[in-house]
Design an enzyme around this catalytic site. Structure first.
Site: not given
Ligand code: GLY
Length: 411
Positions: A112, A177
């Site tokens: 992330d 994501d």
């Molecule tokens: N990237 C994690 C979410 O969207 O919850």
């Protein structure tokens, strides 16, 4: 097509004017700033390394450490407040909250980093040109690149993922994501001239297009790879209703992600994918009239079944996910610039409708309520029984970004 005509089309029967819409934007930006001011006050009595995320049952703010995936969004929102006002007080706060994240430049434990660093340091560099921020971003991109494998052609999202169906573990999960993190790599490639960052980003995007997006442009949340040969072992969900369903925020990340990847590459395959995913979202019979989606497009539908361990089995309410609408609204303002006139009108109208829905009493919090977050009614993860029907810091960030993009489009 002229912006005014878009506005009238977007409104359906209501004729919005450019002037009226500028007032709408500035009223909502002003409200966002007011909530942020109160949130800053709340942070003063807390650990200085605690980052706003959501609220508890009593309506009090819950924070996370900087190593969760969301610490970049609060500094990012402060940068949008600065961009909206040019007030040096906002800049001071944005700098303070951004610079707390410097240790992340060497962080490699999950994927992330793009969210964590590009929403904070990326906006910081964009708005100040401070070269120290550029260098921190480039180091962050190096750290993110360590999670890439040429065998899977992808960046590993999490170190492990346990299937909702039982005890099966996967050790190379890639979630949709992850497309969002590629923006940091494109930035680093542009800034340094080192094409290896770009190569990683493009490979990842191609693999996602091949394995994560279904032929009808809906999306799988998690694709698990065999690290020895790059074969797909499983396609499942972590945060959606079922493996074969479409998790609304996942689809939102895909629309935003492929739009950004097209901006960076000008490769028409990525534009086709972004537009296909947007059309799937907007034309879906399960999208409510206000265009704020349920948390999963297929929740409680026949033919979709959660894994036995998933808390989705216990939740019958079809909650909305405001965060997905905010992400898609922001993405559609950008996507509308890359497509032909009729598609552009469709995307822009939808983005404007979404923003007006989000700014209405159903979703925008009353002043100084909602833990001082801007928007109510998002969903973190129903399968994990976490953050259900609550404000989320990233919903607010993308709402502010969408307002900013809307404003830029009217100038
Ligand atoms: N990237 C994690 C979410 O969207 O919850």
């Amino acid at each position: 097509m002229k912006p005014l005509l878009y506005l009238i089309l977007a409104a359906g029967l209501t004729a919005y004017t450019a002037g009226g819409e500028m007032d709408f934007i500035s009223t909502n930006a002003g409200f966002a700033q007011q909530q942020l001011r109160h949130m800053l006050k709340d942070t003063e009595s807390r650990d200085s390394l605690a980052f706003p995320r959501t609220i508890n049952k009593e309506g009090k703010m819950i924070t996370t450490s900087m190593y969760d995936w969301t610490p970049g969004f609060f500094p990012g929102s402060l940068w949008y407040a600065y961009e909206q006002t040019k007030d040096p007080v906002w800049q001071q706060e944005a700098v303070k909250w951004t610079e707390k994240l410097e240790p992340l430049k060497d962080f490699t434990q999950h994927h992330d980093l793009g969210f964590m660093m590009y929403c904070s340091y990326g906006n910081a560099y964009r708005l100040t040109g401070n070269k120290a921020y550029r260098d921190i971003l480039i180091q962050g991109a190096r750290s993110l690149s360590t999670r890439f494998s040429p065998v899977t052609r992808s960046i590993k999202s999490w170190n492990a993922f346990k299937s909702w169906h039982g005890q099966q573990m996967y050790y190379y999960p890639v979630i949709i994501d992850n497309l969002m993190n590629l923006e940091l790599l494109f930035f680093a490639s542009r800034e340094t001239g080192d094409t290896s960052f770009r190569h990683i980003a493009v490979s990842h995007a191609e693999a996602a297009m091949q394995h994560q997006i279904r032929p009808d442009y809906s999306s799988y949340h998690v694709v698990c790879y065999d690290t020895t040969n790059g074969q797909v072992l499983a396609r499942e969900t972590a945060q959606g209703f079922a493996d074969n369903s479409t998790w609304s925020r996942g689809q939102a990340w895909g629309i935003y992600g492929f739009t950004m990847i097209y901006r960076e590459t000008e490769d028409p395959r990525f534009l086709k994918t972004a537009a296909g995913m947007a059309d799937w979202f907007l034309d879906n019979k399960n999208l409510p009239a206000d265009k704020v989606p349920y948390w999963d497009f297929n929740a409680e539908e026949a033919g979709f079944k959660p894994g036995i361990r998933s808390n989705a089995n216990n939740i019958k309410t079809k909650y909305r996910d405001v965060s997905a609408a905010a992400i898609v609204a922001s993405a559609l303002f950008e996507l509308s610039r890359y497509v032909d006139n009729s598609k552009a009108a469709k995307y822009r109208q939808a983005a404007i409708t979404m923003l007006h829905s989000l700014a209405g009493a159903a979703y925008r919090a009353p002043a100084e309520k909602n833990g001082n977050f801007i928007l109510m009614h998002s969903v973190g993860s129903i399968p994990h029984n976490a953050e259900i029907d609550v404000p989320l810091v990233y919903a607010d960030y993308y709402f502010m970004e969408a307002l900013q993009r809307y404003k830029a489009s009217l100038n």
